[in-house]
Enzyme design. Structure first.
Site, PDB file in Angstrom:
ATOM      1  CE  LYS A 108       0.287  -1.734   4.275  1.00 29.25           C
ATOM      2  NZ  LYS A 108      -0.291  -3.032   4.831  1.00 29.25           N
ATOM      3  CE  LYS A 208      -3.680  -1.062   5.134  1.00 22.57           C
ATOM      4  NZ  LYS A 208      -3.760  -1.580   6.604  1.00 22.57           N
TER       5      LYS A 208
HETATM    6  N1  LIG Z   1       1.694  -9.018   6.987  1.00 21.04           N
HETATM    7  C1  LIG Z   1       0.332  -8.802   6.753  1.00 21.04           C
HETATM    8  O1  LIG Z   1      -0.549  -9.218   7.087  1.00 21.04           O
HETATM    9  C2  LIG Z   1       0.083  -7.801   5.243  1.00 21.04           C
HETATM   10  C3  LIG Z   1      -1.251  -7.382   5.177  1.00 21.04           C
HETATM   11  C4  LIG Z   1      -1.610  -6.670   4.072  1.00 21.04           C
HETATM   12  C5  LIG Z   1      -0.458  -6.133   3.223  1.00 21.04           C
HETATM   13  N2  LIG Z   1       0.806  -6.415   3.683  1.00 21.04           N
HETATM   14  C6  LIG Z   1       1.742  -5.957   2.698  1.00 21.04           C
HETATM   15  O2  LIG Z   1       2.596  -6.925   2.148  1.00 21.04           O
HETATM   16  C7  LIG Z   1       3.912  -6.866   1.942  1.00 21.04           C
HETATM   17  C8  LIG Z   1       4.855  -8.023   2.598  1.00 21.04           C
HETATM   18  O3  LIG Z   1       4.463  -7.799   4.082  1.00 21.04           O
HETATM   19  P1  LIG Z   1       4.831  -9.149   4.859  1.00 21.04           P
HETATM   20  O4  LIG Z   1       4.355  -9.119   6.289  1.00 21.04           O
HETATM   21  O5  LIG Z   1       4.875 -10.515   4.364  1.00 21.04           O
HETATM   22  O6  LIG Z   1       6.526  -8.693   5.084  1.00 21.04           O
HETATM   23  P2  LIG Z   1       7.609  -9.424   5.886  1.00 21.04           P
HETATM   24  O7  LIG Z   1       7.172 -10.758   6.791  1.00 21.04           O
HETATM   25  O8  LIG Z   1       8.503  -8.585   6.525  1.00 21.04           O
HETATM   26  O9  LIG Z   1       8.612 -10.124   4.592  1.00 21.04           O
HETATM   27  C9  LIG Z   1       9.285  -9.348   3.825  1.00 21.04           C
HETATM   28  C10 LIG Z   1       9.994 -10.191   2.733  1.00 21.04           C
HETATM   29  O10 LIG Z   1      10.508  -9.260   1.830  1.00 21.04           O
HETATM   30  C11 LIG Z   1      11.949  -9.835   1.627  1.00 21.04           C
HETATM   31  N3  LIG Z   1      12.775  -8.698   1.607  1.00 21.04           N
HETATM   32  C12 LIG Z   1      13.206  -7.528   2.327  1.00 21.04           C
HETATM   33  N4  LIG Z   1      14.049  -6.867   1.483  1.00 21.04           N
HETATM   34  C13 LIG Z   1      14.520  -7.354   0.431  1.00 21.04           C
HETATM   35  C14 LIG Z   1      15.325  -7.230  -0.841  1.00 21.04           C
HETATM   36  N5  LIG Z   1      16.112  -5.870  -0.720  1.00 21.04           N
HETATM   37  N6  LIG Z   1      15.510  -8.012  -1.792  1.00 21.04           N
HETATM   38  C15 LIG Z   1      14.602  -9.246  -1.673  1.00 21.04           C
HETATM   39  N7  LIG Z   1      13.779  -9.352  -0.663  1.00 21.04           N
HETATM   40  C16 LIG Z   1      13.732  -8.723   0.515  1.00 21.04           C
HETATM   41  C17 LIG Z   1      12.475 -10.580   3.126  1.00 21.04           C
HETATM   42  O11 LIG Z   1      13.361 -11.285   2.809  1.00 21.04           O
HETATM   43  P3  LIG Z   1      14.058 -12.057   4.148  1.00 21.04           P
HETATM   44  O12 LIG Z   1      12.797 -13.341   4.416  1.00 21.04           O
HETATM   45  O13 LIG Z   1      15.180 -12.895   3.345  1.00 21.04           O
HETATM   46  O14 LIG Z   1      14.296 -11.310   5.208  1.00 21.04           O
HETATM   47  C18 LIG Z   1      11.121 -10.929   3.442  1.00 21.04           C
HETATM   48  O15 LIG Z   1      11.139 -12.256   2.857  1.00 21.04           O
HETATM   49  C19 LIG Z   1       4.110  -5.342   2.636  1.00 21.04           C
HETATM   50  O16 LIG Z   1       3.951  -4.270   1.427  1.00 21.04           O
HETATM   51  C20 LIG Z   1       2.889  -5.254   3.607  1.00 21.04           C
HETATM   52  O17 LIG Z   1       2.545  -3.975   3.655  1.00 21.04           O
HETATM   53  C21 LIG Z   1       1.214  -7.492   4.655  1.00 21.04           C
END
Ligand SMILES: NC(=O)c1ccc[n+]([C@@H]2O[C@H](COP(=O)([O-])OP(=O)(O)OC[C@H]3O[C@@H](n4cnc5c(N)ncnc54)[C@H](OP(=O)(O)O)[C@@H]3O)[C@@H](O)[C@H]2O)c1
Length: 429
Positions: A108, A208
């Site tokens: 977002k 959002k």
């Molecule tokens: N979590 C939720 O419930 C939720 C809900 C709605 C939307 N979102 C959105 O979904 C997206 C992901 O959220 P998330 O909660 O899944 O995040 P997260 O758990 O922090 O995971 C982020 C992932 O991105 C990878 N990453 C970080 N920097 C990177 C780079 N430079 N190159 C390649 N990979 C990289 C990390 O790698 P490593 O694993 O190797 O560290 C990790 O696997 C975000 O935009 C968030 O706002 C999340």
């Protein structure tokens, strides 16, 4: 329709990325049947290959450079699940679109900041840029606005769209504890973003609501014009006072359209306890959309988490597999209006709390300033107190926010006013 498998590269293997891989595996036959073709993972990427995670990465083609996945000839769709408003997510999406790959993202922050530019690029390249998961997790609100309600003139869209803030406010009331204690607990439970201002400062909700406003009003996304107040300064006393008056405090995203333009706000508001908004607990989200033919519609569901967010990402993938390619904001991007920024001009009642010196003439002075700004009092109560300062609560009749703010500024400068006066909008949903 193409019957070849749709080849998908997944970048980011955190909560959402792993959720998507799990979903594609466990619901494979349903997804293939509904999409009319298989959805296959062509490659994966994250920051650290050897990180311990609940996925055997050796079963997939690993890309140590995520940008290489956006250049991969064997990939049709790039799914960006890294997060963050700038690099590497932005270049990754830009490069994927330039390579005529469809993009699905849950990001977002990135859409709020760069959505217009990226949408123009996607249209130019005749590919999809889908972001259902970017707003309200598992609630299909993006598609609802783009498709199901698209013929309505939408006048208002209100939502509780940050689960962390809703959790904190709910717990403050349930546990009778101040903000700082519950905030710490939420942080320890891993509910708060690394940069807490995204959650409690209202910025995530602002991202959002700016996306929803653009989809709802056919206007160009304008994050910079969201007036944003977080929940950090909500006191337990106001939660208790609200409760006694039949209200709960919720952090609302509020967008409305009038003749003067589009207004976008994020702020804590009092909502009736018995309303759908008032009953919302914990991390659940709710969105209300008001359209001129449909009337009021409500959408409630999980706002985050691996399963719900993956459900939205996969629905975006199924759309692409089916060949449904729509402009990212539901209409030609270059025809989105550049809307005027309107200060909220709907009339609202306000809850006011003052600490005033308890001597003759004080209340008359207060009422005089409110009257001068055309604000009339609906209810007023002076609470029990032992010392020379008296807590005073007021509920106003509906007024314009701008008038209320000037009155509050004037009152706060008076000798009789002993606190930073509190004002919270009352939204009768
Ligand atoms: N979590 C939720 O419930 C939720 C809900 C709605 C939307 N979102 C959105 O979904 C997206 C992901 O959220 P998330 O909660 O899944 O995040 P997260 O758990 O922090 O995971 C982020 C992932 O991105 C990878 N990453 C970080 N920097 C990177 C780079 N430079 N190159 C390649 N990979 C990289 C990390 O790698 P490593 O694993 O190797 O560290 C990790 O696997 C975000 O935009 C968030 O706002 C999340």
């Amino acid at each position: 329709m193409d019957s070849n498998p749709l080849k998908v590269g997944i970048i980011g293997l955190g909560t959402v990325g792993l959720g998507v891989i799990d979903f594609l595996k466990k619901n494979k036959s349903t997804i293939t049947q509904k999409a009319g073709r298989e959805i296959k993972i062509s490659g994966i990427s994250a920051k650290t290959k050897n990180k311990k995670r609940e996925l055997d990465v050796s079963k997939f083609k690993w890309f140590s450079d995520p940008l290489a996945l956006s250049n991969d000839e064997d990939t049709d769709v790039v799914v960006e699940l890294i997060g963050g408003e700038d690099e590497p997510a932005k270049s990754l999406i830009e490069n994927s679109l330039l390579n005529r790959k469809h993009v699905v993202t849950a990001n977002k922050a990135l859409i709020a900041h760069h959505g217009h530019y990226l949408a123009l690029l996607a249209e130019e390249q005749q590919v999809s840029l889908n972001f259902e998961a970017a707003v309200a997790g598992g609630i299909p609100i993006v598609k609802t606005l783009k498709e199901s309600l698209c013929g309505n003139q939408i006048s208002r869209i209100y939502g509780v769209i940050n689960g962390t803030c809703n959790y904190i406010l709910t717990q403050m009331e349930n546990d009778e504890q101040e903000y700082s204690k519950i905030f710490k607990e939420a942080q320890d439970l891993g509910f708060v973003e690394k940069d807490p201002s995204l959650d409690v400062g209202g910025i995530d909700s602002a991202h959002k609501i700016s996306i929803l406003a653009s989809l709802a009003f056919g206007s160009r996304i304008n994050f910079d014009n969201v007036s944003t107040t977080g929940i950090e300064s909500i006191d337990l006393i106001d939660i208790n006072n609200a409760n006694a008056m039949g209200y709960r405090i919720k952090l609302l995203g509020l967008a409305s359209k009038s003749e003067s333009g589009v207004s976008q706000e994020v702020e804590p508001c009092l909502v009736p306890k018995e309303s759908l908004f008032g009953k919302l607990e914990g991390g659940t989200n709710i969105v209300m959309v008001e359209g001129n033919f449909v009337g009021h519609t409500h959408y409630i569901g999980p706002g985050a988490g691996a399963g719900p967010t993956a459900s939205s990402v996969v629905s975006d993938l199924i759309d692409i597999a089916r060949g449904n390619i729509m402009p990212p904001f539901g209409q030609k991007t270059n025809q989105l209006n550049v809307s005027l920024h309107a200060v909220e001009d709907l009339f609202s009642s306000f809850y006011l709390r003052f600490l005033l010196t308890d001597k003759p003439g004080t209340l008359a002075k207060l009422a005089g300033i409110l009257g001068k700004h055309d604000i009339s009092i609906n209810r007023m109560r002076q609470l029990y107190h032992k010392d020379e300062n008296a807590p005073v609560l007021i509920v106003t009749h509906p007024t314009k926010k701008a008038l209320l703010i000037s009155a509050m500024e004037e009152i706060s400068k008076l000798e009789i006013c002993k606190n930073r006066p509190v004002h919270i909008k009352i939204v009768d949903l």
